[in-house]
Design a protein around this motif. Structure first.
Motif, PDB file in Angstrom:
ATOM      1  N   THR A 333       0.840  -1.202   0.000  1.00 18.48           N
ATOM      2  CA  THR A 333       0.000   0.000   0.000  1.00 18.48           C
ATOM      3  C   THR A 333       0.875   1.252   0.000  1.00 18.48           C
ATOM      4  O   THR A 333       0.810   2.077  -0.907  1.00 18.48           O
ATOM      5  N   ILE A 334       1.707   1.369   1.019  1.00 21.34           N
ATOM      6  CA  ILE A 334       2.629   2.499   1.091  1.00 21.34           C
ATOM      7  C   ILE A 334       3.912   2.181   0.320  1.00 21.34           C
ATOM      8  O   ILE A 334       4.489   3.045  -0.332  1.00 21.34           O
ATOM      9  N   THR A 335       4.332   0.929   0.384  1.00 20.72           N
ATOM     10  CA  THR A 335       5.488   0.485  -0.403  1.00 20.72           C
ATOM     11  C   THR A 335       5.002  -0.336  -1.595  1.00 20.72           C
ATOM     12  O   THR A 335       3.827  -0.685  -1.682  1.00 20.72           O
ATOM     13  N   LEU A 336       5.914  -0.633  -2.502  1.00 24.44           N
ATOM     14  CA  LEU A 336       5.540  -1.362  -3.712  1.00 24.44           C
ATOM     15  C   LEU A 336       5.056  -2.779  -3.414  1.00 24.44           C
ATOM     16  O   LEU A 336       4.298  -3.352  -4.181  1.00 24.44           O
ATOM     17  N   GLY A 337       5.497  -3.341  -2.304  1.00 22.32           N
ATOM     18  CA  GLY A 337       4.969  -4.648  -1.905  1.00 22.32           C
ATOM     19  C   GLY A 337       5.779  -5.830  -2.383  1.00 22.32           C
ATOM     20  O   GLY A 337       5.595  -6.943  -1.900  1.00 22.32           O
ATOM     21  N   ILE A 474       3.420   8.858  -3.196  1.00 17.70           N
ATOM     22  CA  ILE A 474       2.518   8.534  -2.090  1.00 17.70           C
ATOM     23  C   ILE A 474       2.548   9.635  -1.029  1.00 17.70           C
ATOM     24  O   ILE A 474       1.529   9.932  -0.393  1.00 17.70           O
ATOM     25  N   ARG A 475       3.703  10.277  -0.853  1.00 13.36           N
ATOM     26  CA  ARG A 475       3.809  11.344   0.153  1.00 13.36           C
ATOM     27  C   ARG A 475       2.917  12.525  -0.222  1.00 13.36           C
ATOM     28  O   ARG A 475       2.247  13.105   0.641  1.00 13.36           O
ATOM     29  N   GLU A 476       2.889  12.881  -1.519  1.00 18.86           N
ATOM     30  CA  GLU A 476       2.052  13.992  -1.981  1.00 18.86           C
ATOM     31  C   GLU A 476       0.572  13.687  -1.776  1.00 18.86           C
ATOM     32  O   GLU A 476      -0.223  14.564  -1.414  1.00 18.86           O
ATOM     33  N   THR A 577      -4.061   0.842  -2.506  1.00 15.07           N
ATOM     34  CA  THR A 577      -3.991   2.308  -2.498  1.00 15.07           C
ATOM     35  C   THR A 577      -5.289   2.947  -2.991  1.00 15.07           C
ATOM     36  O   THR A 577      -5.473   4.153  -2.858  1.00 15.07           O
ATOM     37  N   LYS A 578      -6.185   2.154  -3.553  1.00  9.89           N
ATOM     38  CA  LYS A 578      -7.429   2.707  -4.074  1.00  9.89           C
ATOM     39  C   LYS A 578      -8.297   3.273  -2.953  1.00  9.89           C
ATOM     40  O   LYS A 578      -9.209   4.072  -3.205  1.00  9.89           O
TER      41      LYS A 578
END
Length: 701
Positions: A333-337, A474-476, A577-578
């Motif tokens: 989710t936050i990382t590529l996984g 993701i930070r933005e 991430t959706k």
């Protein structure tokens, strides 16, 4: 399983290609079909049973019937001092009829999109022949509609999966494009928490599977999707109900005000008949938002569906707009996984080859991408293992032990897992810990990696460095959510140091390291006790309790049946991430409703300033007729025409939603007042004046 012959009836490749061309053709003509269906449904919604569900438009509907009666007999309610009253009353009746019909059309158009999607889903469902397995292994061909929960079926390449289920044996590629729209096949296998769930109506394109049915006929995932997108299970949301009640109260107040106007008209010696009273009433009540209220909610669900997410109710979509806390897993989710083995760090005097050998044995039964990457890295470092997997026992990973591995013949045990878990394992076998392990642990953690310790019996051989990457941008996205007042909490099974590094890089507000499934529920409950609404994602059985507890639970389509049933949204693309997009859509829905409510109320003020001075000209109010409308008849027809046309003019905005901007509630309110409030005051004056000039030019009044 290979000895079983394929007997299910499938179409040859050319036939399937022809079907695809037909589906493509249906999509091209789909938009026309939606509009034609909406036109017909708008007339059906004129029935009293359906009309009464919208109190504002029901009042207009009753007013239409009264004006039709007065058109037939102008003297029905007393003598009329008016030239050609039947023509005037007839035009008023027509305008009021189209006001109601336009509102019905807007709702039918929004519903039509869901019905079109339901038709597409329904086309993927058909009665097929299933190979049912009995307890003795015999295969019986039965209809898919006769399958029940707990039955076991056998499918091979080319077969359609007859019903929802869980893979109990085998590995195969499955085409889920009929459900997800994604043409790439998905690997399904037994024993996986997130890749063993299959959906009825999808097609197996390689190998073979044995599936245990988890849903009775007519109660599968596709059946629920059809019911939801068609709107058969749509219920008004709490905010929608509250606004409907408010509009109903406003209508009653307006009705009382209009009912007292004849007495005032008598005192100022201004004759006022029933059609004029009705015109005043319709102009006063908030018909614009009343006619588009349900359209906005339905369109919100449709926008969610366009993201390939199925919401169980409008309540879930609306609640996503009120979310205060976002609970997100780190991995995927936050990382590529795709957390992969980057390096080995040997300790306690062991060589690189020795840790590579032990890591290889610990991962030989681990079929995850992470486990396979450890095997590749071990082989690159020269792992040489004289090992027969048939004489060993796999030890699966669990959230409780936080480690996995292999039990070798002779009682020897190889484990890999979280450093604290491996420490505990070694201590339980009277092994020793060394400062080297802690140094390796900190070295990997400070780089944002995940350290896994590896041991053989009571001896720790070293640490595996697993590397993951924070998703670009993701930070933005988190910054945008933060500006809207949403708090982001990251959950991870990693240690405190790794979690802190990733949390700082991603820009989350808080994090919980070494989190267990129970921790998720505790965090959700704590946030809810403080008055916040919580959203989270999940895909496994251990996520189901937290998904059920959260206000918004987004389950992955690749997840287990338990996760899908516990959540109130399902992402067909399985993209964690959706959830960020869903929160944005929910807030856009609330923004759209607020904007159109502001515009509608501002319209009402402008319409009354247009009508009152003209109607009560004898009471010396003519000086307030700043628009210089021709007379009472042209003013009434101009206002009612504008009132009716405002609804279809705003349908595109109701369906698409206002432009979403991540701003605070105060700034959003200021923006609505400036654009939709001020615009709602000015636009009616311009439009009503132009319509009045056109009516005057006809010379009829």
């Amino acid at each position: 399983m290979n000895s079983v012959a394929t007997t299910s009836k499938t179409k040859p490749p050319r036939s399937r290609q022809r079907d695809r061309r037909q589906v493509s053709k249906k999509k091209k003509i789909g938009a026309t079909g939606i509009y034609l269906r909406a036109i017909g449904d708008a007339f059906i919604k004129l029935s009293p049973g359906k009309a009464i569900k919208n109190p504002v438009m029901f009042l207009v509907w009753i007013a239409t019937l009264i004006t039709i009666a007065v058109t037939i007999d102008p003297a029905l309610f007393g003598p009329v001092e008016q030239n050609n009253p039947q023509l005037f009353n007839g035009i008023v009746s027509g305008i009021l009829f189209f006001t109601v019909w336009f509102a019905n059309f807007a709702e039918a158009l929004a519903e039509g999109r869901g019905k079109a999607q339901a038709d597409t889903l329904r086309s993927s469902k058909s009665e097929i022949t299933a190979k049912k397995l009995s307890a003795d292994g015999a295969i019986t061909e039965v209809s898919s509609t006769s399958l029940k929960q707990g039955d076991t079926v056998y499918v091979v390449a080319g077969d359609f999966i007859p019903a929802d289920g869980e893979v109990v044996m085998g590995v195969a590629s499955v085409d889920e494009s009929a459900i997800t729209g994604e043409s790439a096949p998905v690997l399904k296998e037994s024993g996986s928490d997130v890749a063993s769930s299959v959906t009825g109506g999808t097609r197996i394109i390689s190998d073979e599977l044995i599936i245990r049915i988890t849903a009775d006929a007519g109660k599968g995932f596709v059946d629920r999707m059809i019911a939801l997108v068609e709107g058969r299970e749509r219920h008004k949301t709490p905010n929608e109900i509250a606004l409907t009640v408010l509009l109903a109260v406003l209508c009653l107040i307006c009705l009382f005000v209009v009912a007292t106007l004849p007495a005032f008209a008598y005192t100022v010696k201004t004759p006022i008949n029933v059609p004029i009273l009705i015109a005043l009433l319709v102009a006063l009540i908030p018909t614009t938002i009343g006619g588009l209220l349900s359209t906005i909610s339905i369109a919100g669900m449709d926008r969610i569906a366009q993201f390939n997410v199925i919401a169980t109710s409008g309540r879930a979509v609306e609640a996503s707009g009120d979310v205060n806390t976002l609970l997100l897993d780190k991995t995927g989710t936050i990382t590529l996984g795709n957390r992969l083995a980057e390096d080995f760090i040997p300790i306690n005097g062991h060589s690189m080859e020795e840790i590579a050998n032990v890591a290889w044995i610990a991962s030989v039964f681990d079929n995850t991408p992470e486990g396979k990457s450890i095997l590749r890295l071990a082989e690159r470092f020269g792992a040489r293992v004289d090992f027969d997997p048939n004489h060993a026992e796999p030890v699966d990973f669990s959230a409780t032990t936080r480690m996995s591995g292999t039990n070798l013949p002779g009682g020897r045990e190889v484990r890999k897992g979280a450093v604290l878990a491996i420490k505990g394992f070694v201590r339980s076998r009277h092994g020793r810990e060394t400062p080297e392990l802690d140094l390796a642990y900190e070295r990997v953690s400070q780089q944002g990696g995940t350290p896994l310790a590896v041991c053989l019996d009571r001896e720790i051989y070293g640490v595996i460095h697993l590397k993951d990457i924070v998703k670009p941008g993701i930070r933005e996205r988190f910054d945008q959510l933060r500006r809207m007042g949403v708090r982001i909490i990251m959950l991870t099974g990693d240690n405190q140091i790794t979690a802190a590094v990733i949390a700082k890089e991603a820009g989350v507000d808080d994090f919980i390291a070494e989190a267990s499934p129970e921790d998720k529920i505790l965090v959700i409950q704590q946030e809810q006790q403080e008055g916040r609404l919580v959203a989270m994602t999940g895909d496994g059985n251990n996520d189901a309790p937290a998904l059920a507890q959260a206000n918004i639970g987004l389950a992955m389509n690749t997840g287990t049946q338990a996760a899908k049933e516990a959540a109130n949204m399902v992402d067909l693309d399985s993209d964690p991430t959706k959830l960020i997009d869903i929160v944005s859509i929910g807030k856009q829905l609330l923004m759209t409703r607020g904007a159109l409510t502001t515009f509608s109320l501002a319209n009402d003020i402008a319409k009354y300033f247009a009508l009152i001075p003209v109607i009560f000209a004898a009471a010396n109010l003519q000086s307030l007729n700043v628009m210089q409308l021709t007379n009472t008849n042209t003013a009434i027809l101009a206002v009612l025409t504008y009132n009716a046309l405002a609804i279809p003019a705003l349908i595109p905005l109701a369906l698409k939603g206002v432009q979403f901007k991540p701003v605070t509630a105060n700034k959003l309110l200021q923006r609505h007042i400036l654009i939709y409030g001020l615009g709602g005051l000015i636009l009616p004056f311009i439009a009503i004046k132009l319509i009045d000039l056109l009516i005057t030019a006809t010379g009829l009044f």
